[in-house]
Write a protein that holds these residues in place. Structure first.
Motif, PDB file in Angstrom:
ATOM      1  N   ASP A 203       0.943  -1.198   0.024  1.00  0.00           N
ATOM      2  CA  ASP A 203      -0.086  -0.072   0.005  1.00  0.00           C
ATOM      3  C   ASP A 203       0.720   1.148  -0.048  1.00  0.00           C
ATOM      4  O   ASP A 203       1.490   1.692   0.974  1.00  0.00           O
ATOM      5  CB  ASP A 203      -1.127  -0.117   1.312  1.00  0.00           C
ATOM      6  CG  ASP A 203      -1.927   1.073   1.137  1.00  0.00           C
ATOM      7  OD1 ASP A 203      -1.632   2.165   0.664  1.00  0.00           O
ATOM      8  OD2 ASP A 203      -2.954   1.059   1.888  1.00  0.00           O
ATOM      9  N   TYR A 206       0.800   6.836   0.376  1.00  0.00           N
ATOM     10  CA  TYR A 206       1.446   7.857   0.912  1.00  0.00           C
ATOM     11  C   TYR A 206       3.041   8.064   0.413  1.00  0.00           C
ATOM     12  O   TYR A 206       3.845   8.819   0.998  1.00  0.00           O
ATOM     13  CB  TYR A 206       1.696   7.769   2.675  1.00  0.00           C
ATOM     14  CG  TYR A 206       0.445   7.895   3.182  1.00  0.00           C
ATOM     15  CD1 TYR A 206      -0.238   9.132   3.265  1.00  0.00           C
ATOM     16  CD2 TYR A 206      -0.199   6.642   3.701  1.00  0.00           C
ATOM     17  CE1 TYR A 206      -1.652   9.102   3.945  1.00  0.00           C
ATOM     18  CE2 TYR A 206      -1.487   6.545   4.256  1.00  0.00           C
ATOM     19  CZ  TYR A 206      -2.074   7.995   4.606  1.00  0.00           C
ATOM     20  OH  TYR A 206      -3.200   7.953   5.017  1.00  0.00           O
ATOM     21  N   SER A 235      -5.559  10.174  -3.629  1.00  0.00           N
ATOM     22  CA  SER A 235      -6.260  10.923  -2.630  1.00  0.00           C
ATOM     23  C   SER A 235      -5.459  11.865  -1.699  1.00  0.00           C
ATOM     24  O   SER A 235      -5.545  12.843  -1.511  1.00  0.00           O
ATOM     25  CB  SER A 235      -6.937   9.970  -1.490  1.00  0.00           C
ATOM     26  OG  SER A 235      -7.695   9.148  -2.375  1.00  0.00           O
ATOM     27  N   LYS A 236      -4.139  11.228  -1.598  1.00  0.00           N
ATOM     28  CA  LYS A 236      -3.267  11.729  -0.660  1.00  0.00           C
ATOM     29  C   LYS A 236      -2.120  12.549  -1.509  1.00  0.00           C
ATOM     30  O   LYS A 236      -2.057  13.769  -0.952  1.00  0.00           O
ATOM     31  CB  LYS A 236      -2.495  10.734   0.469  1.00  0.00           C
ATOM     32  CG  LYS A 236      -3.532   9.705   0.848  1.00  0.00           C
ATOM     33  CD  LYS A 236      -4.322  10.111   1.822  1.00  0.00           C
ATOM     34  CE  LYS A 236      -5.365   8.964   2.517  1.00  0.00           C
ATOM     35  NZ  LYS A 236      -6.093   9.111   3.613  1.00  0.00           N
TER      36      LYS A 236
END
Ligand SMILES: Cc1ncc(COP(=O)(O)O)c(C=O)c1O
Length: 395
Positions: A203, A206, A235-236
């Motif tokens: 994942d 970030y 998203s981030k």
């Protein structure tokens, strides 16, 4: 009446969303709340991204489109992964999804049979264990402990591998600890994956929010290309949480399964937002690096200030935008303390157990908020800390 499917009794929600609901309720009663609970950049996409979206709509790009994503965006993501992570992936290995979370969900659905064991970080993103349980899998936590600077311990992981272990989930930089896995940790995890024929779900949501050094993907280690799925999205790194844009990069043999699940669920991701995403990746104005510089300023101020609060202890995160604060020395539970902070001080944050049992003595604060808000939050908590000053362990 027929009952719900049994999986509904084992899946769990997200602490952040529950705290946010209560914070909004208090606000509707006229209370001032500083929101440090959600993992959401307080930035918006750069104007050229919005312009690209409007242009795409004007051009009629509002139709059903390619299941795995429009070719121009898959090409752009492959180039972006090459330029930012040194990866050589083919656009054919990329499948778009409405959000990184659904990419994760469907990757796990494609791979998990009932009884399969899934190793995942504790504390970690709540979906890892919940989705595993929902699919009939067995979540097996490995601890990210403060003693080890929240790095995974490859020896602990090795000891937890069984013949039923199929997936190892990694998350660097990690939510909620902000840990960036060291090269040595990643190398050893990769070796374990090869030795035990595990699939790595990496994942990397970030990946761009990093305060030093360059990001190294789990996919870059020897033997990893054929056994790593990268989960990422907009998203981030591009402040596009509400756009719901994520993607999986998978070995070629797994891509048809992901496409099959897309056909059976969302069909395709909104065409116009995919064209805007190409502009976000181009980022000619450097919006992402500028956002990270701003997060870094806030990080330095906030971590320093949090460590002034009696009973609070917090290491500076190396990535993401969370402060993961040990509060055991206040003499209170994280639940009590979060309640006092929200109800009395008007500061919303999340008790660490929402991220797994190893988070019991911690609270997560997001520092994706202005320096003024972060300063005010600490002042408010300091005032409220009278409630635990008498019980706090003095160091
Ligand atoms: C580690 C991690 N993975 C995945 C997600 C989900 O991202 P998205 O909003 O794109 O679904 C989040 C969001 O908080 C996250 O923290």
């Amino acid at each position: 009446m027929q009952p719900l499917a049994s999986r509904m009794a084992v899946m769990t929600g997200e602490g952040a969303l529950a705290v946010n609901a209560r914070a909004r309720e208090l606000e509707s009663q006229g209370r001032s709340i500083i929101h440090l609970e959600l993992g959401e950049p307080d930035f918006h996409p750069a104007p050229p991204v919005n312009d690209a979206l409007k242009r795409a709509l004007d051009e009629g790009k509002d139709r059903y489109c390619a299941v795995a994503g429009v070719p121009a965006l898959r090409d752009a993501i492959a180039r972006y992964l090459h330029d930012t992570r040194g990866l050589n992936v083919s656009p054919d290995q990329i499948v778009l999804a409405p959000g990184c979370k659904l990419a994760l969900f469907l990757a796990m659905m494609a791979l998990t049979d009932p009884g399969d064991e899934v190793l995942y970080p504790d504390p970690g993103f709540p979906g890892y264990s919940s989705i595993t349980l929902g699919l009939g899998g067995v979540p097996v936590p490995f601890e990210l402990s403060e003693r080890n600077r929240f790095q995974p311990d490859p020896d602990e992981i090795a000891a937890k591998i069984t013949p039923r272990t199929k997936i190892l989930i990694t998350n660097s930089p990690g939510n909620p600890t902000g840990t960036v896995y060291t090269d040595d940790t990643q190398r050893r995890l990769a070796e374990l994956a090869v030795e035990h024929d595990l699939i790595i779900l990496s994942d990397e949501i970030y990946a761009r929010i990093l305060y030093q050094g360059n990001f190294v993907s789990m996919m870059s280690y020897p033997g990893m290309e054929e056994r790593t799925l990268i989960l990422d999205g907009f998203s981030k790194s591009f402040a596009m949480t509400g756009w719901r844009l994520g993607y999986t990069v998978a070995p070629a043999r797994i891509v048809p399964a992901l496409a099959m699940l897309a056909i059976n669920s969302y069909t395709c991701v909104a065409e116009f937002s995919q064209y805007a995403a190409i502009e976000a990746l181009r980022d000619p104005g450097g919006a992402t690096p500028r956002m990270v510089v701003e997060f870094d300023k806030r990080r330095q101020q906030f971590i320093r200030d949090l460590n002034r609060i009696p009973g609070f202890r917090c290491q500076a995160p190396e990535g993401a935008f969370y402060a993961w604060v040990h509060i055991g020395d206040t003499g209170m539970t994280a639940e009590e303390l979060s309640r006092i902070m929200l109800e009395d001080a008007g500061v919303a944050a999340i008790p660490g157990a929402a991220f797994g049992p190893a988070g019991r003595d911690f609270i997560r604060f997001s520092f994706a908020s202005s320096t003024a808000n972060l300063h005010e939050a600490v002042e408010r908590i300091l005032r409220a800390s009278a409630a635990w000053q008498s019980t706090a362990v003095v160091r």
